[in-house]
Write a protein that holds these residues in place. Structure first.
Motif, PDB file in Angstrom:
ATOM      1  N   ASP A  53       0.876  -1.286  -0.110  1.00  8.61           N
ATOM      2  CA  ASP A  53      -0.040   0.137   0.107  1.00  8.61           C
ATOM      3  C   ASP A  53       0.924   1.080   0.092  1.00  8.61           C
ATOM      4  O   ASP A  53       0.371   2.108  -0.723  1.00  8.61           O
ATOM      5  N   ARG A  54       2.018   1.161   0.934  1.00  6.32           N
ATOM      6  CA  ARG A  54       2.834   2.369   1.043  1.00  6.32           C
ATOM      7  C   ARG A  54       3.486   2.612  -0.566  1.00  6.32           C
ATOM      8  O   ARG A  54       3.601   3.820  -1.128  1.00  6.32           O
ATOM      9  N   LEU A  55       3.995   1.328  -1.245  1.00  3.60           N
ATOM     10  CA  LEU A  55       4.395   1.585  -2.490  1.00  3.60           C
ATOM     11  C   LEU A  55       3.577   2.310  -3.523  1.00  3.60           C
ATOM     12  O   LEU A  55       3.843   2.746  -4.374  1.00  3.60           O
ATOM     13  N   GLY A 197       9.731   1.842 -11.553  1.00  5.68           N
ATOM     14  CA  GLY A 197      10.234   1.204 -10.225  1.00  5.68           C
ATOM     15  C   GLY A 197       9.395   0.921  -9.099  1.00  5.68           C
ATOM     16  O   GLY A 197       9.328  -0.024  -8.585  1.00  5.68           O
ATOM     17  N   LEU A 198       8.753   2.010  -8.849  1.00  3.77           N
ATOM     18  CA  LEU A 198       7.783   1.915  -7.641  1.00  3.77           C
ATOM     19  C   LEU A 198       6.599   0.854  -7.968  1.00  3.77           C
ATOM     20  O   LEU A 198       6.335   0.103  -7.226  1.00  3.77           O
ATOM     21  N   ARG A 199       6.286   0.997  -9.206  1.00  4.96           N
ATOM     22  CA  ARG A 199       5.161   0.058  -9.673  1.00  4.96           C
ATOM     23  C   ARG A 199       5.632  -1.619  -9.573  1.00  4.96           C
ATOM     24  O   ARG A 199       5.008  -2.141  -9.327  1.00  4.96           O
ATOM     25  N   ALA A 200       6.642  -1.617 -10.149  1.00  6.17           N
ATOM     26  CA  ALA A 200       7.267  -2.950 -10.039  1.00  6.17           C
ATOM     27  C   ALA A 200       7.679  -3.519  -8.769  1.00  6.17           C
ATOM     28  O   ALA A 200       7.295  -4.595  -8.344  1.00  6.17           O
ATOM     29  N   GLU A 201       7.757  -2.621  -7.704  1.00  5.99           N
ATOM     30  CA  GLU A 201       8.034  -3.070  -6.314  1.00  5.99           C
ATOM     31  C   GLU A 201       6.692  -3.223  -5.610  1.00  5.99           C
ATOM     32  O   GLU A 201       6.666  -3.977  -4.897  1.00  5.99           O
ATOM     33  N   ALA A 204       5.602  -6.621  -6.961  1.00  7.20           N
ATOM     34  CA  ALA A 204       6.289  -7.578  -6.474  1.00  7.20           C
ATOM     35  C   ALA A 204       5.803  -8.057  -5.089  1.00  7.20           C
ATOM     36  O   ALA A 204       5.942  -8.785  -4.494  1.00  7.20           O
ATOM     37  N   ALA A 205       5.599  -6.900  -4.266  1.00  5.35           N
ATOM     38  CA  ALA A 205       4.945  -7.034  -2.929  1.00  5.35           C
ATOM     39  C   ALA A 205       3.836  -7.715  -2.713  1.00  5.35           C
ATOM     40  O   ALA A 205       3.646  -8.475  -1.765  1.00  5.35           O
ATOM     41  N   ARG A 206       2.948  -7.306  -3.755  1.00  4.54           N
ATOM     42  CA  ARG A 206       1.478  -8.135  -3.672  1.00  4.54           C
ATOM     43  C   ARG A 206       1.846  -9.583  -3.885  1.00  4.54           C
ATOM     44  O   ARG A 206       1.097 -10.428  -3.258  1.00  4.54           O
ATOM     45  N   LEU A 207       2.722 -10.015  -4.842  1.00  4.49           N
ATOM     46  CA  LEU A 207       3.185 -11.365  -5.605  1.00  4.49           C
ATOM     47  C   LEU A 207       3.700 -11.980  -4.464  1.00  4.49           C
ATOM     48  O   LEU A 207       3.502 -13.253  -4.477  1.00  4.49           O
ATOM     49  N   HIS A 208       4.586 -11.483  -3.807  1.00  7.11           N
ATOM     50  CA  HIS A 208       5.401 -12.409  -2.853  1.00  7.11           C
ATOM     51  C   HIS A 208       5.000 -12.436  -1.484  1.00  7.11           C
ATOM     52  O   HIS A 208       5.550 -12.869  -0.483  1.00  7.11           O
TER      53      HIS A 208
END
Length: 233
Positions: A53-55, A197-201, A204-208
């Motif tokens: 959410d923060r990302l 970069g922020l969208r990718a992070e 990734a946070a949602r996925l992992h």
């Protein structure tokens, strides 16, 4: 005698259950004591979601910044086009006036006060060009200070010199516009890269998140597994 035996036999399962409960409580206490003090079990999924959410919030801000940088770059591109058009117009005017002064002027005796009139004409024409931003303030100061300017020239010759100065001023303005446009482009590219970069992070946070949960559950299992419980034989 038989009643006593029956009473003893019926009490055995209850005693066994009591002992098993005591042993289970002792095992839980031992496992809890083996954990480091002050350490609480994490909530991996909730923590991963909060981090994502923060990302995503940061990505939203970055998207707004990227939009502003792109708008600035587009405006800078427009300014470059306008500066080049103004330079081309000034160059055409300078060539046209230079062609008109190709023929030599007739030499004659000047009338009294004619040099003063020529100087006034030069100052007036330069001031008007500066007002329309065809000359810079620095160039106007040079005209009034007669730095590189001859106020006694014929007005036709002064006109040619003035338009040469206008062409030089417009070319410098074009070069500045190009520098601004390049800086705006670099800023837009940097903002777009930060957004990607922020969208990718965030993705990734949602996925992992579930993977992190299983890892932490494995750590907890290593501290307390059913194999550590006493056998209920």
């Amino acid at each position: 005698m038989e009643s006593v035996l029956q009473t003893f036999i019926s009490a055995v399962p209850q005693a066994t259950a009591v002992w098993l409960a005591i042993l289970l409580a002792l095992a839980v206490a031992v496992a809890a004591a083996s954990l480091p003090r002050g350490v609480t079990l994490p909530e991996p999924v909730a923590e991963a979601n909060r981090f994502a959410d923060r990302l995503e919030a940061a990505a939203t801000d970055a998207a707004e910044a990227a939009g502003r940088r792109r708008a600035e770059w587009l405006a800078a591109q427009q300014a470059v086009d306008e500066a080049w058009t103004a330079y081309e117009q000034a160059s055409d005017d300078a060539r046209r006036i230079a062609a008109a002064t190709a023929f030599p002027l007739m030499s004659r005796r000047r009338k009294p006060g004619e040099n003063v009139d020529r100087q006034r004409y030069l100052h007036r024409a330069a001031t008007e060009l500066c007002r329309t931003q065809d000359l810079s303030i620095a160039q106007l100061n040079d005209v009034f200070a007669h730095r590189g300017w001859n106020p006694r020239l014929h007005p036709v010759q002064q006109e040619a010199e003035l338009h040469n100065a206008v062409r030089a001023h417009r070319f410098e303005a074009y070069q500045r516009a190009v520098e601004i446009e390049r800086a705006a482009w670099r800023g837009a590219e940097a903002a777009a890269e930060a957004l990607r970069g922020l969208r990718a992070e965030a993705a990734a946070a949602r996925l992992h998140g579930p993977a992190e949960e299983s890892t932490e559950q494995q750590v907890f299992a290593e501290h307390w597994t059913p194999a550590e419980l006493p056998a209920a034989a």
